[in-house]
Enzyme design. Structure first.
Site, PDB file in Angstrom:
ATOM      1  N   ALA A 144      -7.548  25.302 -13.494  1.00 29.28           N
ATOM      2  CA  ALA A 144      -7.817  24.211 -14.440  1.00 29.28           C
ATOM      3  C   ALA A 144      -8.631  23.130 -13.752  1.00 29.28           C
ATOM      4  O   ALA A 144      -8.243  21.977 -13.651  1.00 29.28           O
ATOM      5  CB  ALA A 144      -6.499  23.656 -14.978  1.00 29.28           C
ATOM      6  N   ASN A 165     -17.195  33.242 -10.935  1.00 29.55           N
ATOM      7  CA  ASN A 165     -18.426  33.784 -10.357  1.00 29.55           C
ATOM      8  C   ASN A 165     -18.489  33.432  -8.881  1.00 29.55           C
ATOM      9  O   ASN A 165     -17.857  32.466  -8.463  1.00 29.55           O
ATOM     10  CB  ASN A 165     -19.643  33.153 -11.046  1.00 29.55           C
ATOM     11  N   TYR A 180     -30.826  34.944 -11.133  1.00 28.13           N
ATOM     12  CA  TYR A 180     -29.703  34.027 -11.394  1.00 28.13           C
ATOM     13  C   TYR A 180     -28.458  34.623 -10.752  1.00 28.13           C
ATOM     14  O   TYR A 180     -28.522  35.365  -9.778  1.00 28.13           O
ATOM     15  CB  TYR A 180     -29.643  33.896 -12.937  1.00 28.13           C
ATOM     16  N   GLU A 217     -25.210  20.158 -12.768  1.00 30.46           N
ATOM     17  CA  GLU A 217     -24.710  21.503 -12.436  1.00 30.46           C
ATOM     18  C   GLU A 217     -23.934  21.509 -11.122  1.00 30.46           C
ATOM     19  O   GLU A 217     -24.401  20.974 -10.112  1.00 30.46           O
ATOM     20  CB  GLU A 217     -25.906  22.457 -12.308  1.00 30.46           C
ATOM     21  N   ASP A 218     -22.776  22.130 -11.170  1.00 35.64           N
ATOM     22  CA  ASP A 218     -22.021  22.455  -9.952  1.00 35.64           C
ATOM     23  C   ASP A 218     -21.703  21.241  -9.070  1.00 35.64           C
ATOM     24  O   ASP A 218     -21.801  21.309  -7.833  1.00 35.64           O
ATOM     25  CB  ASP A 218     -22.737  23.568  -9.160  1.00 35.64           C
ATOM     26  N   LYS A 260     -31.278  27.899 -12.595  1.00 31.93           N
ATOM     27  CA  LYS A 260     -30.894  27.530 -13.972  1.00 31.93           C
ATOM     28  C   LYS A 260     -32.146  27.204 -14.785  1.00 31.93           C
ATOM     29  O   LYS A 260     -32.249  27.538 -15.967  1.00 31.93           O
ATOM     30  CB  LYS A 260     -29.951  26.317 -13.948  1.00 31.93           C
ATOM     31  N   ALA A 287     -14.435  23.733 -14.961  1.00 28.67           N
ATOM     32  CA  ALA A 287     -14.672  24.664 -16.064  1.00 28.67           C
ATOM     33  C   ALA A 287     -13.395  24.882 -16.873  1.00 28.67           C
ATOM     34  O   ALA A 287     -13.410  24.804 -18.103  1.00 28.67           O
ATOM     35  CB  ALA A 287     -15.197  25.993 -15.519  1.00 28.67           C
TER      36      ALA A 287
HETATM   37  N1  LIG Z   1     -18.830  32.033 -16.605  1.00 27.30           N
HETATM   38  C1  LIG Z   1     -19.280  30.816 -16.599  1.00 27.30           C
HETATM   39  O1  LIG Z   1     -20.146  30.446 -17.374  1.00 27.30           O
HETATM   40  C2  LIG Z   1     -18.718  29.829 -15.627  1.00 27.30           C
HETATM   41  C3  LIG Z   1     -19.038  28.489 -15.774  1.00 27.30           C
HETATM   42  C4  LIG Z   1     -18.517  27.556 -14.884  1.00 27.30           C
HETATM   43  C5  LIG Z   1     -17.706  27.997 -13.857  1.00 27.30           C
HETATM   44  N2  LIG Z   1     -17.442  29.315 -13.726  1.00 27.30           N
HETATM   45  C6  LIG Z   1     -16.629  29.806 -12.616  1.00 27.30           C
HETATM   46  O2  LIG Z   1     -15.340  29.252 -12.666  1.00 27.30           O
HETATM   47  C7  LIG Z   1     -14.859  29.077 -11.348  1.00 27.30           C
HETATM   48  C8  LIG Z   1     -14.362  27.648 -11.205  1.00 27.30           C
HETATM   49  O3  LIG Z   1     -15.442  26.759 -11.300  1.00 27.30           O
HETATM   50  P1  LIG Z   1     -15.182  25.211 -11.438  1.00 27.30           P
HETATM   51  O4  LIG Z   1     -16.486  24.566 -11.494  1.00 27.30           O
HETATM   52  O5  LIG Z   1     -14.183  24.954 -12.496  1.00 27.30           O
HETATM   53  O6  LIG Z   1     -14.509  24.924 -10.008  1.00 27.30           O
HETATM   54  P2  LIG Z   1     -13.355  23.871  -9.684  1.00 27.30           P
HETATM   55  O7  LIG Z   1     -13.239  23.823  -8.215  1.00 27.30           O
HETATM   56  O8  LIG Z   1     -13.573  22.622 -10.423  1.00 27.30           O
HETATM   57  O9  LIG Z   1     -12.049  24.569 -10.284  1.00 27.30           O
HETATM   58  C9  LIG Z   1     -11.371  25.642  -9.696  1.00 27.30           C
HETATM   59  C10 LIG Z   1      -9.890  25.412  -9.971  1.00 27.30           C
HETATM   60  O10 LIG Z   1      -9.173  26.561  -9.548  1.00 27.30           O
HETATM   61  C11 LIG Z   1      -8.013  26.086  -8.912  1.00 27.30           C
HETATM   62  N3  LIG Z   1      -7.423  27.096  -8.033  1.00 27.30           N
HETATM   63  C12 LIG Z   1      -7.707  27.358  -6.739  1.00 27.30           C
HETATM   64  N4  LIG Z   1      -6.867  28.284  -6.262  1.00 27.30           N
HETATM   65  C13 LIG Z   1      -6.037  28.618  -7.277  1.00 27.30           C
HETATM   66  C14 LIG Z   1      -4.949  29.528  -7.396  1.00 27.30           C
HETATM   67  N5  LIG Z   1      -4.563  30.284  -6.362  1.00 27.30           N
HETATM   68  N6  LIG Z   1      -4.331  29.616  -8.587  1.00 27.30           N
HETATM   69  C15 LIG Z   1      -4.713  28.856  -9.631  1.00 27.30           C
HETATM   70  N7  LIG Z   1      -5.731  27.974  -9.570  1.00 27.30           N
HETATM   71  C16 LIG Z   1      -6.385  27.870  -8.411  1.00 27.30           C
HETATM   72  C17 LIG Z   1      -8.470  24.845  -8.169  1.00 27.30           C
HETATM   73  O11 LIG Z   1      -7.390  24.018  -7.776  1.00 27.30           O
HETATM   74  C18 LIG Z   1      -9.356  24.202  -9.204  1.00 27.30           C
HETATM   75  O12 LIG Z   1      -8.654  23.347 -10.073  1.00 27.30           O
HETATM   76  C19 LIG Z   1     -16.011  29.411 -10.421  1.00 27.30           C
HETATM   77  O13 LIG Z   1     -15.848  30.695  -9.874  1.00 27.30           O
HETATM   78  C20 LIG Z   1     -17.210  29.378 -11.295  1.00 27.30           C
HETATM   79  O14 LIG Z   1     -18.211  30.288 -10.887  1.00 27.30           O
HETATM   80  C21 LIG Z   1     -17.922  30.236 -14.589  1.00 27.30           C
HETATM   81  O1  LIG Z   2     -23.926  29.765 -12.659  1.00 30.41           O
HETATM   82  C1  LIG Z   2     -23.232  30.539 -13.343  1.00 30.41           C
HETATM   83  O2  LIG Z   2     -23.350  31.774 -13.286  1.00 30.41           O
HETATM   84  C2  LIG Z   2     -22.267  29.997 -14.348  1.00 30.41           C
HETATM   85  C3  LIG Z   2     -21.615  28.747 -13.983  1.00 30.41           C
HETATM   86  O3  LIG Z   2     -22.414  27.625 -14.153  1.00 30.41           O
HETATM   87  C4  LIG Z   2     -20.907  28.747 -12.670  1.00 30.41           C
HETATM   88  O4  LIG Z   2     -20.861  27.696 -12.024  1.00 30.41           O
HETATM   89  O5  LIG Z   2     -20.351  29.795 -12.301  1.00 30.41           O
HETATM   90 MN   LIG Z   3     -22.197  26.149 -12.673  1.00 28.73          MN
END
Ligand SMILES: NC(=O)c1ccc[n+]([C@@H]2O[C@H](COP(=O)([O-])OP(=O)(O)OC[C@H]3O[C@@H](n4cnc5c(N)ncnc54)[C@H](O)[C@@H]3O)[C@@H](O)[C@H]2O)c1
Ligand SMILES: O=C(O)C[C@H](O)C(=O)O
Ligand SMILES: [Mn+2]
Length: 540
Positions: free
Chosen positions: A293, A405, A92, A236-237, A165, A296
């Site tokens: 924002a 991530n 993963y 997802e994603d 996943k 996620a």
């Molecule tokens: N740990 C977890 O379980 C988990 C789950 C989902 C997503 N994530 C991580 O969260 C991150 C975002 O994922 P997502 O699906 O929300 O993506 P997304 O593209 O929907 O959101 C990212 C956000 O960050 C903003 N951004 C970009 N540059 C920026 C900056 N300089 N300052 C502030 N904000 C900025 C973007 O405009 C956007 O709104 C990814 O790295 C993903 O791996 C982690």
């Molecule tokens: O895939 C992961 O590790 C968590 C999350 O769904 C992400 O998009 O980062």
């Molecule tokens: Mn994801």
């Protein structure tokens, strides 16, 4: 249909390899096709683990495990179940990010996935039937590859996230691998290097958007629902502009789940509750800052907001506890390009003397004094020493979750956060992190990754074949992870360890199934029995 001869050995669901007994070899016409000594599953596991351990890189280890999966599913999961902690980062995230970026060049096998092309929409039904090959599908993970982790648009190569996943569903919660189907919707890609690569395996055109895109998603959902009426549909994603739209469209009608919005919301709330259990503070006293924002970030914010309302605040009171920072800086009600999910949590410029200066994280932290800082920005290293020291100056136990991530995109490293806060920070990261030694204390770092909850949530929902995934079921999952970690231990983690993933996935599954029963979303009556009945184990 009875498989025999090479067809049997080539069927990875049925293949036992060297564990086929002498009698089975005769009966199935495979005598002479295997070395004579009959091995036990445990011996096969030992041999496979030796091979795995001899691979030098995570990527090589992952490729080996995928080969093993393609050969013998039972052996793969038996091995996985014995090394969950070690294998999670390989099967993963973060290694999966490497295989997604290089998918077309590394390609060996489609791994039972269904590849649905927006250019061949008449093939959707046939493709799903071909890929399921008569199996009773109960779980689909689907991606369109636009928002893979934080690495963005990888087109059809994103299929690996559906595959990965699903492997975690089985390893963590015992979802029967015969009942799952990875799906990718290929609507094109906007990544120029893929479009220019002759070896790229997806559609060589830009992403299709608008009505044509949504109609294609609709057609897929409808066809899949018809073919597999008991299915739990996990999205997802997907990209920021589609993920929430799609969830809102289907969530009240079918059993569906968006991992990035809902799964991440659940695990982050669980982590925050774990942190508050250590600091002995109240949720309703916290000031929450979301850095990034998007899908996620906004999904988590909504979940924490709902939790504050459940704890007695009015919606208006609760809203005052939240600040969103995105590319534009602090989000105000007059900020341009707000998403519908951001709008409810924007602030008024009149609240600040220096509103126009609040265009970066440090300035916002100075102005609002957050007690919780969650990073989902995809911007590495943005939780700087200055930001963190400023935050820590105004709260005793700052809750800091750099969740982006894969590893290369994390907003901060756990060891730095501990150093900058003199061991006070309560931390969870998106990717797995080794314990950190600081000033004689061993700090265990919780992993706030949706993988800690989506398997149990899915198993529980599927076990009772719930009509929909309700807010109550989601809430139950978030509250199921408490009570596992001893918060009085110095350096205690805010979330339970991944090594216990299988155990607490069952707790989550049982809780969620019971909640569905309580809400009359199912005809089932015995949650524990339903969950136990559905659970699969890797054995011959
Ligand atoms: N740990 C977890 O379980 C988990 C789950 C989902 C997503 N994530 C991580 O969260 C991150 C975002 O994922 P997502 O699906 O929300 O993506 P997304 O593209 O929907 O959101 C990212 C956000 O960050 C903003 N951004 C970009 N540059 C920026 C900056 N300089 N300052 C502030 N904000 C900025 C973007 O405009 C956007 O709104 C990814 O790295 C993903 O791996 C982690
Ligand atoms: O895939 C992961 O590790 C968590 C999350 O769904 C992400 O998009 O980062
Ligand atoms: Mn994801």
């Amino acid at each position: 249909m009875k498989y025999e001869g090479l067809d049997l050995l080539n069927n990875h669901f049925l293949n036992k390899g060297t564990a086929f007994t002498k009698e089975e070899r005769k009966e199935n016409h495979i005598e002479g096709l295997l070395p004579p000594f009959v091995q036990t599953l445990d011996q096969q596991v030992e041999q496979a683990y030796e091979n795995y351990s001899n691979k030098d890189t995570f990527l090589a280890k992952r490729m080996y495990l995928m080969d093993l999966f393609n050969e013998n599913v039972t052996l793969f999961y038996k091995l996985f179940s014995q090394h969950v902690n070690e294998f999670m980062p390989v099967v993963y995230d973060p290694t999966i990010a490497d295989t997604i970026e290089n998918y077309s060049h590394l390609f060996l096998d489609p791994q039972n996935a269904a590849f649905l092309s927006i250019d061949d929409q008449d093939d959707i039904e046939a493709s799903l039937k071909n890929a399921s090959a008569g199996r009773d599908i109960k779980l689909i993970v689907v991606t369109d590859g636009e928002g893979i982790l934080g690495i963005g648009d990888w087109g059809v190569q994103g299929v690996d996230i559906s595959v990965g996943k699903l492997m975690v569903y089985t390893a963590a919660a015992g979802v029967d691998p015969k009942s799952v189907l990875p799906v990718v919707l290929d609507v094109g890609t906007n990544r120029k290097e893929l479009l220019a690569d002759d070896l790229y395996m997806g559609n060589h055109h830009e992403r299709v958007t608008g009505d044509k895109y949504y109609n294609f998603v609709d057609k897929f959902v409808e066809t899949a629902e018809n073919l597999f009426p008991d299915m739990y549909l996990h999205f997802e994603d997907f990209g920021r502009s589609n993920a929430a739209n799609i969830l809102n469209k289907y969530k009240d009608n079918i059993l569906t789940f968006n991992d990035d919005i809902q799964g991440t919301g659940i695990i982050t709330l669980a982590g925050i509750l774990g942190a508050l259990n250590i600091s002995k503070e109240k949720l309703t006293d916290q000031v929450y800052l979301s850095f990034g924002a998007g899908t996620a970030g906004a999904g988590i914010t909504k979940r924490i907001f709902d939790a504050m309302v459940e704890e007695g605040l009015s919606e208006d009171e609760a809203r005052k506890h939240f600040y969103l920072v995105d590319k534009q800086g602090l989000l105000f009600d007059d900020t341009e390009d707000l998403t519908p999910e951001q709008k409810p949590f924007t602030r008024k410029r009149s609240e600040f003397a220096n509103a126009d200066e609040l265009t970066n994280l440090e300035a916002v932290v100075k102005a609002v004094h957050p007690t919780i800082l969650v990073g989902t920005s995809t911007q590495p290293g943005t939780f700087t020493e200055a930001v963190i020291k400023e935050m820590a100056a105004h709260t005793e136990r700052p809750i800091i979750f750099p969740l982006s991530n894969p590893t290369k995109l994390a907003e901060a490293k756990a060891e730095d956060l501990l150093k900058w806060t003199d061991g006070k920070a309560l931390i969870a990261t998106g990717i797995p992190v080794e314990p950190v030694e600081y000033n004689g204390v061993t700090y265990h770092i919780g992993q706030a990754n949706n993988a800690l909850v989506y398997p149990g949530l899915g198993l529980g929902s599927m076990a009772v074949n719930a009509k929909i995934l309700s807010d109550g079921m989601i809430n139950k999952a978030a509250h199921s992870l408490g009570g596992i970690v001893d918060p009085t231990q110095p350096g205690a983690a805010v979330l339970p360890p991944v090594s216990q993933l299988d155990k607490f996935s069952m707790t989550v599954a049982n809780g969620v199934a019971q909640q569905a029963i309580d809400e009359k979303l199912t005809t089932a009556t015995d949650a524990k029995k339903a969950v136990a009945d559905l659970k699969w184990e890797p054995k011959y």
